[in-house]
Enzyme design. Sequence first.
Site, PDB file in Angstrom:
ATOM      1  N   ASP A 473      16.093   4.067  18.620  1.00 32.18           N
ATOM      2  CA  ASP A 473      15.566   3.035  17.667  1.00 32.18           C
ATOM      3  C   ASP A 473      15.292   1.759  18.401  1.00 32.18           C
ATOM      4  O   ASP A 473      15.879   1.434  19.541  1.00 32.18           O
ATOM      5  CB  ASP A 473      17.022   2.816  16.913  1.00 32.18           C
ATOM      6  CG  ASP A 473      16.393   2.186  15.582  1.00 32.18           C
ATOM      7  OD1 ASP A 473      15.247   1.954  15.318  1.00 32.18           O
ATOM      8  OD2 ASP A 473      17.228   2.302  14.536  1.00 32.18           O
ATOM      9  N   ASP A 543      11.295   3.489   7.356  1.00 28.62           N
ATOM     10  CA  ASP A 543      12.481   3.482   6.438  1.00 28.62           C
ATOM     11  C   ASP A 543      12.420   3.597   4.980  1.00 28.62           C
ATOM     12  O   ASP A 543      13.430   3.768   4.264  1.00 28.62           O
ATOM     13  CB  ASP A 543      13.331   2.133   6.795  1.00 28.62           C
ATOM     14  CG  ASP A 543      13.882   2.035   8.149  1.00 28.62           C
ATOM     15  OD1 ASP A 543      13.958   3.156   8.864  1.00 28.62           O
ATOM     16  OD2 ASP A 543      14.432   1.010   8.484  1.00 28.62           O
TER      17      ASP A 543
HETATM   18  C1  DGJ Z   1      16.603   1.035  11.575  1.00 30.65           C
HETATM   19  C2  DGJ Z   1      16.302   2.667  11.470  1.00 30.65           C
HETATM   20  O1  DGJ Z   1      14.860   2.734  11.003  1.00 30.65           O
HETATM   21  C3  DGJ Z   1      17.119   3.359  10.262  1.00 30.65           C
HETATM   22  O2  DGJ Z   1      16.792   4.782  10.196  1.00 30.65           O
HETATM   23  C4  DGJ Z   1      18.459   3.360  11.002  1.00 30.65           C
HETATM   24  O3  DGJ Z   1      18.580   3.920  12.159  1.00 30.65           O
HETATM   25  C5  DGJ Z   1      18.930   1.783  11.325  1.00 30.65           C
HETATM   26  N1  DGJ Z   1      18.110   1.231  12.174  1.00 30.65           N
HETATM   27  C6  DGJ Z   1      20.171   1.752  11.975  1.00 30.65           C
HETATM   28  O4  DGJ Z   1      20.674   0.449  12.276  1.00 30.65           O
END
Ligand code: DGJ
Length: 734
Positions: A473, A543
């Site tokens: 991430d 997301d």
């Molecule tokens: C951002 C990601 O896009 C989410 O899926 C998740 O992993 C969060 N970060 C966790 O902090």
Amino acid sequence: MASSISDQKFISLTNDFFSYVMRITDSGQLEHVYYGPTITVSEDLDLDPRVERALCSVYEGLKNENLNELSMEYPCFGRSDYREPTLKGRNKDGNSIFSFEYHSHEILEDKPTIRGLPSARGGMSQTLKLVMVDKYLQLELQLFYTIYDKHAVLTKSSKLVNRSDHKIILEKIASSSLEFPAGDYDVLHLHGTWSRELNTERLPLARGRFVIDSKRGSSSAAHNPFVAVLESDASEDHGKVFATALMYSGNFEISLEKGEYESIRVVTGINPHDFSWHLEAGGQLDTPEVIHVFSSNGLRQMSHTWQSFIVEKVSPLRFKDKVRPSYLNTWEACYFDVSSEKVLHLADRAVELGLDMLVLDDGWFGKRNDDTTSLGDWESDRDKFPEGIAALAKMVKAKGLKFGLWFEPEMINPSSELYRQHPEWVIQVPGRKASLGRNQLTLDLSQVAVVEHIFSLMDKHLSSCEIDYVKWDMNRNFTELGSTSLAAERQGELGHRYILGLYELISRLTEKHPEVLFENCASGGNRMDLGMLSYFPQTWTSDMCDPIGRLEIIHGASYLFPMDVLAAYIGPSPNHQNGRVTSLDSRFLAGFFCGARGISLNEADIDANLEDLKTYIQKIKSTQQEMLGGRFDRLLKRDNRVSWQFTTRDQSKVYVLCFQILSATNLPITRVRLVGLEKKRKYRLLSEDKTYGGDTLMHMGLTFPHVSAWNKTSSIRRMDGRDFTAYLFELNRI
Ligand code: DGJ
């Protein structure tokens, strides 16, 4: 496929899909002559005349050699061309004049790699290396062009070698320039923001410059580093399309300019904004690779070319024909509130549902109970996981699952042990308080020590923890861009040096741990580019897990990305981002064509939907092998209705998905016409036990299911009369 140079000094790259022709002019300029459907270059070519123009300068006084009008392969500023250049800087004399003339060329059977940067794989390809020189400054410019036997793709990159004994300062060095003759063109690009990535916008190219870029450090969700230039009457299945994507994960710029004589110049490369590079005597600088796709039959053919080229030549080969494990991700099930007990419970549920993997997302390390702390301290939180992550991984795997783990390795919280030990490792400028993004700062990957540190900690986890999958991430953009380890005059190199450090880090990790499946993520799609996708075989698309929010995102992604690389799981309802309430069915179907699928639901949600979830996961399992390498098509997007087609690689199965976004009553009848079928073959529509000819399905189509809250007539193909409904047709070729 042929690369050739003729007596008239034409240099031509030709395959079954297109020709790309250049010419060396008498003054040594590399003129761009033609890019389009395959032509015979051995005959005469009717070149642009050198028209006499008032108020124009001519190159070195040569009659009508007006570089402002000439189509140029790698145009530089200041020698009669006033359009956007490929290269800017200051030379040893302090002026900005760089000027290259043709020197030599060679044809390479093996596609060279680019030092420190990703590039598409060669194979059944030929590469033309053109060498241009600036004799006065003793600079050598190398231009690389690769064409393929089986793809309508041209890749380009450039390299500047300083053969003088002086330093030069580069302020821009583009990877590619394309020129199109005067005419009416549109540009299609993908723009967005967090949770609303990859929206499609198509605009007429007006006079002046249209620029998409990123100054954020990552390629960004604001503009994907992709554009398509279309003949203005081009559509899904008609007209010429010339597409460009930069294989780079940092600051980029794509500039499209309609000049005073109405030709179009498209310059693509690292963003010159806030960029400078000191090229020392003897030094060289490579630019990222640009991939150009040509389609003579509209956007559909363009997308097919991108999709197959990315699978064949960009995405890591070792995952090419591997089904992606379906997973339960803890994020929307637990957020930071994870523990051994919860994870093991969820692992049991994953087994019960028939999933392949448990992914432990954020919250497992340091004191990470929220997003204010602990990035950088990648040791298990012993309060949550008393036996540590390695032991947890073993317990999860003992249940027959794979185990995946979340990391955000490039980031650091000021509230962390790592920050206390190494404040100098953070991107920062003196005299300014740092801006925070999600309470965090960015580690300075231009520093060798930082890359080494992250490499060894990740290597340690990957070597000891039995980790099958890593979600990599990255959740903030650059601010106060500065490095404690670069001299003042080199601070402008940091953006690019960061990306070089990132590529070094992920290439070493993926090479050392080839069996680990890495998923690219940057708050969803904030770094969804071909650079990251050349190391990581799949990407978290967004997301936004709400199916309606996701429709636009997958639609946009499909212009460029194969479904194999997209990850999309079923999230909760009401959706945690936009609050929308949707059925499990539409949440499942919105991501049904994506290569990596699964769920992120808590135990209560699982209990409430247990049997349906089992059915859906069984559906994922039974279709995942055949869907690898399949073809995605956009069929319809109008009046609240969206329809997509997915055809398996062997073409024996065809899925057509229909979405009714908002319900309505008394709607007109809409037909969905399928594409790319074999017209003489027959296809069985499983749900209705009917057989249609391929030609019938393509020309007459199927009717979009009828929407009605009250008409429940069973003889009519219908969808529920409520908002956000989806319907899947399944057809088998017989
Ligand atoms: C951002 C990601 O896009 C989410 O899926 C998740 O992993 C969060 N970060 C966790 O902090």
